[in-house]
Design a protein around this motif. Sequence first.
Motif, PDB file in Angstrom:
ATOM      1  N   ALA A  64       0.828  -1.198   0.000  1.00 13.69           N
ATOM      2  CA  ALA A  64       0.000   0.000   0.000  1.00 13.69           C
ATOM      3  C   ALA A  64       0.864   1.250   0.000  1.00 13.69           C
ATOM      4  N   ILE A  65       0.513   2.218  -0.846  1.00 19.49           N
ATOM      5  CA  ILE A  65       1.174   3.518  -0.814  1.00 19.49           C
ATOM      6  C   ILE A  65       0.111   4.590  -0.621  1.00 19.49           C
ATOM      7  N   GLU A  66       0.486   5.650   0.057  1.00 22.62           N
ATOM      8  CA  GLU A  66      -0.450   6.719   0.360  1.00 22.62           C
ATOM      9  C   GLU A  66      -0.451   7.749  -0.776  1.00 22.62           C
ATOM     10  N   LEU A  67      -1.615   8.002  -1.341  1.00 20.77           N
ATOM     11  CA  LEU A  67      -1.763   9.008  -2.385  1.00 20.77           C
ATOM     12  C   LEU A  67      -2.714  10.102  -1.900  1.00 20.77           C
ATOM     13  N   THR A  68      -2.440  11.330  -2.296  1.00 16.87           N
ATOM     14  CA  THR A  68      -3.384  12.402  -2.032  1.00 16.87           C
ATOM     15  C   THR A  68      -4.563  12.236  -2.996  1.00 16.87           C
ATOM     16  N   PRO A  69      -5.708  12.871  -2.712  1.00 15.55           N
ATOM     17  CA  PRO A  69      -6.836  12.771  -3.649  1.00 15.55           C
ATOM     18  C   PRO A  69      -6.490  13.191  -5.073  1.00 15.55           C
ATOM     19  N   VAL A  70      -5.688  14.247  -5.224  1.00 10.49           N
ATOM     20  CA  VAL A  70      -5.306  14.685  -6.568  1.00 10.49           C
ATOM     21  C   VAL A  70      -4.440  13.627  -7.255  1.00 10.49           C
ATOM     22  N   GLU A  71      -3.465  13.083  -6.529  1.00 12.33           N
ATOM     23  CA  GLU A  71      -2.601  12.046  -7.102  1.00 12.33           C
ATOM     24  C   GLU A  71      -3.416  10.815  -7.496  1.00 12.33           C
ATOM     25  N   PHE A  72      -4.383  10.461  -6.658  1.00  7.61           N
ATOM     26  CA  PHE A  72      -5.229   9.299  -6.944  1.00  7.61           C
ATOM     27  C   PHE A  72      -6.006   9.516  -8.241  1.00  7.61           C
ATOM     28  N   ARG A  73      -6.570  10.703  -8.411  1.00  2.00           N
ATOM     29  CA  ARG A  73      -7.356  10.980  -9.616  1.00  2.00           C
ATOM     30  C   ARG A  73      -6.479  11.017 -10.863  1.00  2.00           C
ATOM     31  N   LEU A  74      -5.279  11.553 -10.736  1.00  2.00           N
ATOM     32  CA  LEU A  74      -4.355  11.551 -11.868  1.00  2.00           C
ATOM     33  C   LEU A  74      -4.052  10.123 -12.312  1.00  2.00           C
ATOM     34  N   LEU A  75      -3.723   9.274 -11.356  1.00  2.00           N
ATOM     35  CA  LEU A  75      -3.374   7.896 -11.676  1.00  2.00           C
ATOM     36  C   LEU A  75      -4.584   7.140 -12.215  1.00  2.00           C
ATOM     37  N   LEU A  76      -5.752   7.392 -11.641  1.00  2.00           N
ATOM     38  CA  LEU A  76      -6.957   6.714 -12.109  1.00  2.00           C
ATOM     39  C   LEU A  76      -7.264   7.066 -13.560  1.00  2.00           C
ATOM     40  N   ALA A  77      -7.128   8.342 -13.908  1.00  2.00           N
ATOM     41  CA  ALA A  77      -7.391   8.759 -15.286  1.00  2.00           C
ATOM     42  C   ALA A  77      -6.496   8.011 -16.256  1.00  2.00           C
ATOM     43  N   MET A  78      -5.216   7.859 -15.902  1.00  2.00           N
ATOM     44  CA  MET A  78      -4.269   7.207 -16.813  1.00  2.00           C
ATOM     45  C   MET A  78      -4.408   5.696 -16.804  1.00  2.00           C
ATOM     46  N   ILE A  79      -4.742   5.119 -15.647  1.00  2.71           N
ATOM     47  CA  ILE A  79      -4.811   3.657 -15.562  1.00  2.71           C
ATOM     48  C   ILE A  79      -6.019   3.130 -16.326  1.00  2.71           C
ATOM     49  N   LYS A  80      -7.048   3.978 -16.505  1.00  6.98           N
ATOM     50  CA  LYS A  80      -8.215   3.574 -17.291  1.00  6.98           C
ATOM     51  C   LYS A  80      -7.872   3.479 -18.776  1.00  6.98           C
ATOM     52  N   LYS A  81      -6.866   4.254 -19.206  1.00  3.93           N
ATOM     53  CA  LYS A  81      -6.478   4.269 -20.619  1.00  3.93           C
ATOM     54  C   LYS A  81      -4.958   4.219 -20.747  1.00  3.93           C
ATOM     55  N   PRO A  82      -4.354   3.078 -20.400  1.00  7.38           N
ATOM     56  CA  PRO A  82      -2.890   2.984 -20.484  1.00  7.38           C
ATOM     57  C   PRO A  82      -2.405   3.203 -21.913  1.00  7.38           C
ATOM     58  N   SER A  83      -1.240   3.818 -22.020  1.00  6.24           N
ATOM     59  CA  SER A  83      -0.580   4.132 -23.286  1.00  6.24           C
ATOM     60  C   SER A  83      -1.179   5.339 -24.000  1.00  6.24           C
ATOM     61  N   VAL A  84      -2.327   5.846 -23.517  1.00  2.00           N
ATOM     62  CA  VAL A  84      -2.900   7.056 -24.093  1.00  2.00           C
ATOM     63  C   VAL A  84      -2.203   8.270 -23.488  1.00  2.00           C
ATOM     64  N   VAL A  85      -1.797   9.219 -24.348  1.00  3.24           N
ATOM     65  CA  VAL A  85      -1.135  10.426 -23.861  1.00  3.24           C
ATOM     66  C   VAL A  85      -2.195  11.440 -23.431  1.00  3.24           C
ATOM     67  N   PHE A  86      -2.114  11.873 -22.178  1.00  5.07           N
ATOM     68  CA  PHE A  86      -3.030  12.865 -21.634  1.00  5.07           C
ATOM     69  C   PHE A  86      -2.358  14.227 -21.617  1.00  5.07           C
ATOM     70  N   SER A  87      -3.018  15.216 -22.183  1.00  3.41           N
ATOM     71  CA  SER A  87      -2.489  16.574 -22.100  1.00  3.41           C
ATOM     72  C   SER A  87      -2.636  17.084 -20.673  1.00  3.41           C
ATOM     73  N   ARG A  88      -1.871  18.088 -20.325  1.00  2.00           N
ATOM     74  CA  ARG A  88      -1.986  18.664 -18.990  1.00  2.00           C
ATOM     75  C   ARG A  88      -3.385  19.240 -18.775  1.00  2.00           C
ATOM     76  N   GLU A  89      -3.960  19.825 -19.811  1.00  3.33           N
ATOM     77  CA  GLU A  89      -5.301  20.384 -19.688  1.00  3.33           C
ATOM     78  C   GLU A  89      -6.323  19.299 -19.347  1.00  3.33           C
ATOM     79  N   THR A  90      -6.203  18.142 -20.016  1.00  4.54           N
ATOM     80  CA  THR A  90      -7.120  17.032 -19.727  1.00  4.54           C
ATOM     81  C   THR A  90      -6.951  16.552 -18.300  1.00  4.54           C
TER      82      THR A  90
END
Length: 231
Positions: A156-182
Motif C-alpha cells: 500500500a502507498i499513500e496518495l493524495t486525492p489529486v494524485e489518486f485521480r491523476l493515476l486513475l485517469a491514466m490507468i483507465k487508458k494505459p498508453s494514451v497520452v493525456f495533455s496537462r489540460e485534460t
Amino acid sequence: MSIAAQKILIIEDEPKIANLVKDFLSLDGYESLLVHDGALAIDSVRSYQPDCVILDLMLPNVDGLTICKEIRSFSNVPIIMLTARVDEIDRLKGLKSGADDYVCKPFSAKEVVARVESVLRRSALNFATQSSENTFSYKDITLNLDQFTCLVNKQAIELTPVEFRLLLAMIKKPSVVFSRETLMNHCYDDQRIVSDRTIDSHMKNLRHKLTAQTNNEQFIQAVYGVGYKLQ
C-alpha cells in the motif's frame, strides 16, 4: 436518522479570519473546529478526524508546510492551504508538501467554502460508471475506488486525492497520452485556471511514490510538449 455534518478543521492563528470562515461553513451545514497554534495541529487532526483541513501557511511554533507533510504521513484527508504569499514558487511548495488546493489571502469566506465543497466532491470519487467494478489494475498497480487505496507490488502507498485521480485517469487508458489540460479537468471540477507547473508538481510526487516500490521502474512517462502517459 439525521446525517452527521462533515467536519472541517481550521488551523489558522488569526482568530478573526478563523471565525469568519467557521461562520460561513456553518451556514452551509459544516461542523468546524478551530486551532490557532501549529504545535496543536497534528494532535487535532488525529483526535477530530476531519473530512477536510484548512491550513494556514504561517503559524506559530510549527509552520503549515511542516504540518502538511506530517499529516500526509498518516492521512489522505483533503488539505486546503491558506497563504499570504502570492509567488508561484511558494504555492508549488504547498502542493509538493501534499496540499490539494490553496487560497491566497486576502480571500472571501465564500471562496473558501466553495473550495471546501470542491475538494470534498473530488475526494468522494463519485465517478459515473455503468459497471459495478471498483478496482482498476495495470501491471503491478491496483487502485480500489471504494477503499481509496493504491497497491504497488501488493504494498500500500499513500496518495493524495489529486494524485489518486491523476493515476486513475491514466490507468483507465494505459498508453494514451493525456495533455496537462485534460489532467487538470480530471483533478479540478470547478473550471479554475491551473498552471502546467501545478500538474507537473503533482505528477512528480506521484511518480516518486510509484517508483519507490518498484526498484525505480518508471510507470509514468512524460511526453515532451504534450503531457503524460502510463507505459
